[in-house]
Scaffold this motif. Structure first.
Motif, PDB file in Angstrom:
ATOM      1  N   ARG A 108      97.040  54.906  88.368  1.00 52.25           N
ATOM      2  CA  ARG A 108      98.026  55.787  88.137  1.00 52.25           C
ATOM      3  C   ARG A 108      97.650  57.221  88.391  1.00 52.25           C
ATOM      4  N   SER A 109      98.469  57.891  88.638  1.00 43.30           N
ATOM      5  CA  SER A 109      98.238  59.443  88.832  1.00 43.30           C
ATOM      6  C   SER A 109      99.219  60.112  87.974  1.00 43.30           C
ATOM      7  N   ILE A 110      98.718  61.174  87.290  1.00 44.68           N
ATOM      8  CA  ILE A 110      99.476  62.037  86.332  1.00 44.68           C
ATOM      9  C   ILE A 110      99.353  63.333  86.729  1.00 44.68           C
ATOM     10  N   ARG A 111     100.670  63.905  86.819  1.00 41.74           N
ATOM     11  CA  ARG A 111     100.905  65.352  87.266  1.00 41.74           C
ATOM     12  C   ARG A 111     100.691  66.232  85.823  1.00 41.74           C
ATOM     13  N   LEU A 112      99.646  67.136  86.089  1.00 42.90           N
ATOM     14  CA  LEU A 112      99.391  67.821  84.901  1.00 42.90           C
ATOM     15  C   LEU A 112     100.138  69.245  84.856  1.00 42.90           C
ATOM     16  N   PRO A 113     100.551  69.974  83.817  1.00 42.23           N
ATOM     17  CA  PRO A 113     101.479  71.000  83.886  1.00 42.23           C
ATOM     18  C   PRO A 113     100.699  72.415  84.278  1.00 42.23           C
ATOM     19  N   ASP A 114      99.575  72.460  83.994  1.00 41.67           N
ATOM     20  CA  ASP A 114      98.832  73.590  84.460  1.00 41.67           C
ATOM     21  C   ASP A 114      97.531  73.021  85.283  1.00 41.67           C
ATOM     22  N   GLU A 115      96.628  74.152  85.804  1.00 40.34           N
ATOM     23  CA  GLU A 115      95.557  74.005  86.297  1.00 40.34           C
ATOM     24  C   GLU A 115      94.452  73.731  85.281  1.00 40.34           C
ATOM     25  N   VAL A 116      93.467  72.756  85.474  1.00 41.54           N
ATOM     26  CA  VAL A 116      92.392  72.628  84.668  1.00 41.54           C
ATOM     27  C   VAL A 116      91.040  73.110  85.273  1.00 41.54           C
ATOM     28  N   ASP A 117      90.143  73.136  84.277  1.00 45.57           N
ATOM     29  CA  ASP A 117      88.619  73.603  84.589  1.00 45.57           C
ATOM     30  C   ASP A 117      87.923  72.191  85.066  1.00 45.57           C
ATOM     31  N   LYS A 118      88.185  71.635  86.456  1.00 46.50           N
ATOM     32  CA  LYS A 118      87.559  70.464  86.993  1.00 46.50           C
ATOM     33  C   LYS A 118      86.159  70.126  86.449  1.00 46.50           C
ATOM     34  N   GLU A 119      85.380  71.389  86.554  1.00 47.28           N
ATOM     35  CA  GLU A 119      83.707  71.182  86.192  1.00 47.28           C
ATOM     36  C   GLU A 119      83.655  70.713  84.704  1.00 47.28           C
ATOM     37  N   ASN A 120      84.574  70.853  83.790  1.00 46.43           N
ATOM     38  CA  ASN A 120      84.450  70.746  82.308  1.00 46.43           C
ATOM     39  C   ASN A 120      85.075  69.523  82.018  1.00 46.43           C
ATOM     40  N   VAL A 121      85.797  68.729  82.624  1.00 46.00           N
ATOM     41  CA  VAL A 121      86.633  67.542  82.203  1.00 46.00           C
ATOM     42  C   VAL A 121      85.599  66.446  81.887  1.00 46.00           C
ATOM     43  N   SER A 122      85.894  65.940  80.655  1.00 51.26           N
ATOM     44  CA  SER A 122      84.937  64.800  80.111  1.00 51.26           C
ATOM     45  C   SER A 122      85.829  63.709  79.593  1.00 51.26           C
ATOM     46  N   LEU A 130      90.595  54.589  77.088  1.00 51.03           N
ATOM     47  CA  LEU A 130      90.049  56.081  77.670  1.00 51.03           C
ATOM     48  C   LEU A 130      90.950  57.319  77.367  1.00 51.03           C
ATOM     49  N   SER A 131      89.822  58.154  76.930  1.00 49.51           N
ATOM     50  CA  SER A 131      90.452  59.273  76.572  1.00 49.51           C
ATOM     51  C   SER A 131      89.540  60.327  77.474  1.00 49.51           C
ATOM     52  N   VAL A 132      90.474  61.169  78.119  1.00 47.23           N
ATOM     53  CA  VAL A 132      90.189  62.195  79.146  1.00 47.23           C
ATOM     54  C   VAL A 132      90.515  63.633  78.576  1.00 47.23           C
ATOM     55  N   THR A 133      89.596  64.428  78.367  1.00 49.33           N
ATOM     56  CA  THR A 133      89.763  65.951  77.879  1.00 49.33           C
ATOM     57  C   THR A 133      89.827  66.749  79.007  1.00 49.33           C
ATOM     58  N   LEU A 134      90.848  67.673  79.282  1.00 47.68           N
ATOM     59  CA  LEU A 134      90.640  68.490  80.474  1.00 47.68           C
ATOM     60  C   LEU A 134      91.109  69.793  79.789  1.00 47.68           C
ATOM     61  N   PRO A 135      90.107  70.680  79.885  1.00 49.31           N
ATOM     62  CA  PRO A 135      90.147  72.025  79.659  1.00 49.31           C
ATOM     63  C   PRO A 135      90.957  72.942  80.297  1.00 49.31           C
ATOM     64  N   LYS A 136      91.880  73.573  79.872  1.00 49.23           N
ATOM     65  CA  LYS A 136      92.871  74.591  80.719  1.00 49.23           C
ATOM     66  C   LYS A 136      92.085  75.569  81.558  1.00 49.23           C
ATOM     67  N   LEU A 137      92.342  75.575  82.569  1.00 51.34           N
ATOM     68  CA  LEU A 137      91.739  76.839  83.380  1.00 51.34           C
ATOM     69  C   LEU A 137      92.303  78.424  82.928  1.00 51.34           C
ATOM     70  N   GLU A 138      91.621  79.097  82.481  1.00 57.04           N
ATOM     71  CA  GLU A 138      92.339  80.462  82.214  1.00 57.04           C
ATOM     72  C   GLU A 138      92.666  81.188  83.228  1.00 57.04           C
ATOM     73  N   VAL A 139      94.236  81.466  83.210  1.00 54.28           N
ATOM     74  CA  VAL A 139      94.613  82.109  84.397  1.00 54.28           C
ATOM     75  C   VAL A 139      94.731  83.540  84.075  1.00 54.28           C
ATOM     76  N   GLU A 140      94.290  84.253  85.128  1.00 53.93           N
ATOM     77  CA  GLU A 140      94.233  85.993  85.059  1.00 53.93           C
ATOM     78  C   GLU A 140      95.459  86.477  85.223  1.00 53.93           C
ATOM     79  N   GLU A 141      95.593  87.377  84.339  1.00 54.03           N
ATOM     80  CA  GLU A 141      96.974  88.189  84.479  1.00 54.03           C
ATOM     81  C   GLU A 141      97.177  88.954  85.860  1.00 54.03           C
ATOM     82  N   ALA A 142      98.373  89.045  86.275  1.00 54.89           N
ATOM     83  CA  ALA A 142      98.636  89.695  87.660  1.00 54.89           C
ATOM     84  C   ALA A 142      98.029  91.284  87.695  1.00 54.89           C
ATOM     85  N   ARG A 143      97.392  91.429  88.521  1.00 55.22           N
ATOM     86  CA  ARG A 143      97.210  92.976  88.938  1.00 55.22           C
ATOM     87  C   ARG A 143      97.887  93.726  89.640  1.00 55.22           C
ATOM     88  N   ARG A 144      98.534  94.878  89.374  1.00 52.21           N
ATOM     89  CA  ARG A 144      99.533  95.462  90.144  1.00 52.21           C
ATOM     90  C   ARG A 144      98.400  96.312  91.036  1.00 52.21           C
TER      91      ARG A 144
END
Length: 148
Positions: A108-122, A130-144
């Motif tokens: 099964r492929s599950i589409r995630l709504p946001d980017e996740v921190d792939k290095e810290n998935v457990s 099966l329980s998979v925890t996927l921490p969200k990736l902090e998105v930086e604010e746009a810089r002008r």
């Protein structure tokens, strides 16, 4: 400003919808259908996707599967889970009157709504769940940017 979409993402979503519809319709064919052998392996994998403030949690029912039979991959916005039993040879000399237990594989492929921190998935598995925890990736604010 126009937002462009990824055509491959749209194709992947289309294939997921088609796969789910095929799985739903194949259940009604019954065990004596000529397509039964071909559809085996397209078993449905029940999935829950929960969003918390800082993470996503995916819970999947995998009854009968062991930890070493499950593979998890995370790429961009997609979580892919595969579960496969090793085929066991039937005991020679056994005279089966009925044999309904089969070793199968699921994915099964599950589409995630946001980017996740792939290095810290457990992931953890207990009693076929099966329980998979996927921490969200902090998105930086746009810089002008100032134009010179």
């Amino acid at each position: 400003m126009s937002t462009s979409t990824n055509p491959f993402q749209e194709l992947e979503q289309l294939f997921e919808r088609m796969n789910r519809q095929f799985e739903e319709s194949s259940r009604s064919w019954g065990a004596d259908s000529p397509l039964t052998r071909w559809t085996r392996g397209f078993e449905e994998m029940a999935v829950d996707l929960i969003e918390h403030d800082e993470e996503f949690v995916v819970t999947v029912d995998l009854p009968g599967y062991e930890r070493d039979e499950v593979t998890i991959e995370v790429t961009d916005h997609t979580l892919r889970i595969e579960a496969e039993h090793e085929e066991e040879a039937a005991e020679e000399g056994e005279n089966y009157l009925r044999q309904e237990r089969h070793h199968e594989s699921m994915h099964r492929s599950i589409r995630l709504p946001d980017e996740v921190d792939k290095e810290n998935v457990s992931a953890r598995m207990k009693n076929g769940v099966l329980s998979v925890t996927l921490p969200k990736l902090e998105v930086e604010e746009a810089r002008r940017i100032e134009i010179e």
